[in-house]
Design a protein around this motif. Structure first.
Motif, PDB file in Angstrom:
ATOM      1  N   TYR A   1       0.831  -1.211   0.000  1.00  0.00           N
ATOM      2  CA  TYR A   1       0.000   0.000   0.000  1.00  0.00           C
ATOM      3  C   TYR A   1       0.868   1.265   0.000  1.00  0.00           C
ATOM      4  O   TYR A   1       0.705   2.148  -0.848  1.00  0.00           O
ATOM      5  CB  TYR A   1      -0.921  -0.037   1.218  1.00  0.00           C
TER       6      TYR A   1
ATOM      7  N   TRP B   1      -7.381   4.657  -3.604  1.00  0.00           N
ATOM      8  CA  TRP B   1      -8.195   3.482  -3.894  1.00  0.00           C
ATOM      9  C   TRP B   1      -7.409   2.443  -4.694  1.00  0.00           C
ATOM     10  O   TRP B   1      -7.586   1.242  -4.490  1.00  0.00           O
ATOM     11  CB  TRP B   1      -9.458   3.894  -4.654  1.00  0.00           C
TER      12      TRP B   1
ATOM     13  N   ARG C   1      -5.296   0.652  -2.154  1.00  0.00           N
ATOM     14  CA  ARG C   1      -6.099  -0.300  -1.383  1.00  0.00           C
ATOM     15  C   ARG C   1      -6.392  -1.566  -2.181  1.00  0.00           C
ATOM     16  O   ARG C   1      -6.363  -2.674  -1.652  1.00  0.00           O
ATOM     17  CB  ARG C   1      -7.399   0.363  -0.940  1.00  0.00           C
TER      18      ARG C   1
END
Length: 245
Positions: free
Chosen positions: A94, A116, A119
């Motif tokens: 991440y 996003w 993630r």
């Protein structure tokens, strides 16, 4: 150092741990096996279906093959490493993806998009680790179960070939060890003993038995109440003197 003498049960057999004692139910024998423990004694409930030599040979074969696919220490170590990697690797992926855009001038919408995406990458890393770490164990356990089932099926075919026309054949079933344990469960099922005779199961062409005839004492008491020497059409006597007369 002096060794303590072995303990014996009520019929002078070495007393084994409770886990290794065969448990005989209505029509099956259940026993838990382990390669670290001695094989269980021959269960008396199978004496009409299995010979002691066959019992010992098959128990040892099941224990040896099933134990090849049960390594509790290795499984615990593998699971510990998998949990650490599952926790650390997504976090590293991440932040590594986000840090690639540190030197770029991006607007707020682009920042949300990058977050996003990071993630999603972390989620894919987690799923990939699960597949890489757990799939080999699942396949390994499955191969062991298939091999043991093939061996049990081969025993069933051998029993059918060697049995006589009307002989009863027991059914063998093995439950493989699960994760973090090495216990092997062996179940040998055999035909249940015939139930007690029941009159309602008689064929229709067989008449049920009539009422039982009264005993001599009951007939004698009944004759005293009636005042005659007959019970129906059967003459009754009060004592042995009348019989002799």
């Amino acid at each position: 150092m002096a060794l303590s003498p072995p303990k014996y049960d009520g019929i002078m057999r070495p007393a084994l741990p409770l886990w290794s004692s065969p448990k005989t139910r209505k029509n099956e024998v259940v026993v838990e096996l382990s390669h670290t423990q001695p094989p269980p004694l021959f269960p008396m409930g199978l004496q009409n279906y299995v010979s002691p030599h066959m019992w010992e040979t098959r128990v040892r074969a099941v224990t040896r093959m099933a134990s090849q696919y049960s390594k509790p220490v290795l499984e615990r170590s593998w699971m510990f490493v998998a949990m650490i990697l599952t926790f650390i690797a997504p976090i590293v992926a991440y932040y590594d993806y986000i840090h690639q855009f540190d030197n770029e001038q991006i607007d707020e919408d682009r920042q949300n998009q990058i977050i996003w995406q990071a993630r999603l990458i972390a989620l894919l890393v987690t799923v990939g680790l699960w597949i890489v770490m757990f799939l080999p164990i699942v396949i390994w356990k499955y191969v062991g179960r298939v091999r043991v089932n093939k061996m049990v099926d081969r025993w069933a075919k051998d029993d059918i070939r060697s049995a006589s026309s009307y002989a009863t054949i027991p059914t063998w079933k093995v439950t493989m060890p699960g994760m973090f344990r090495d216990g092997i469960v062996l179940v040998v099922s055999f035909p249940a003993s015939p139930s007690s005779f029941e009159l309602e199961n008689l064929p229709p062409y067989i008449a049920p038995p009539s009422d039982a005839a009264p005993s001599y004492e009951a007939a004698k008491r009944f004759s005293g109440l009636q005042g005659d020497g007959k019970f129906g059409e059967i003459p009754l006597y009060n004592d042995a003197k009348e019989i002799a007369a």
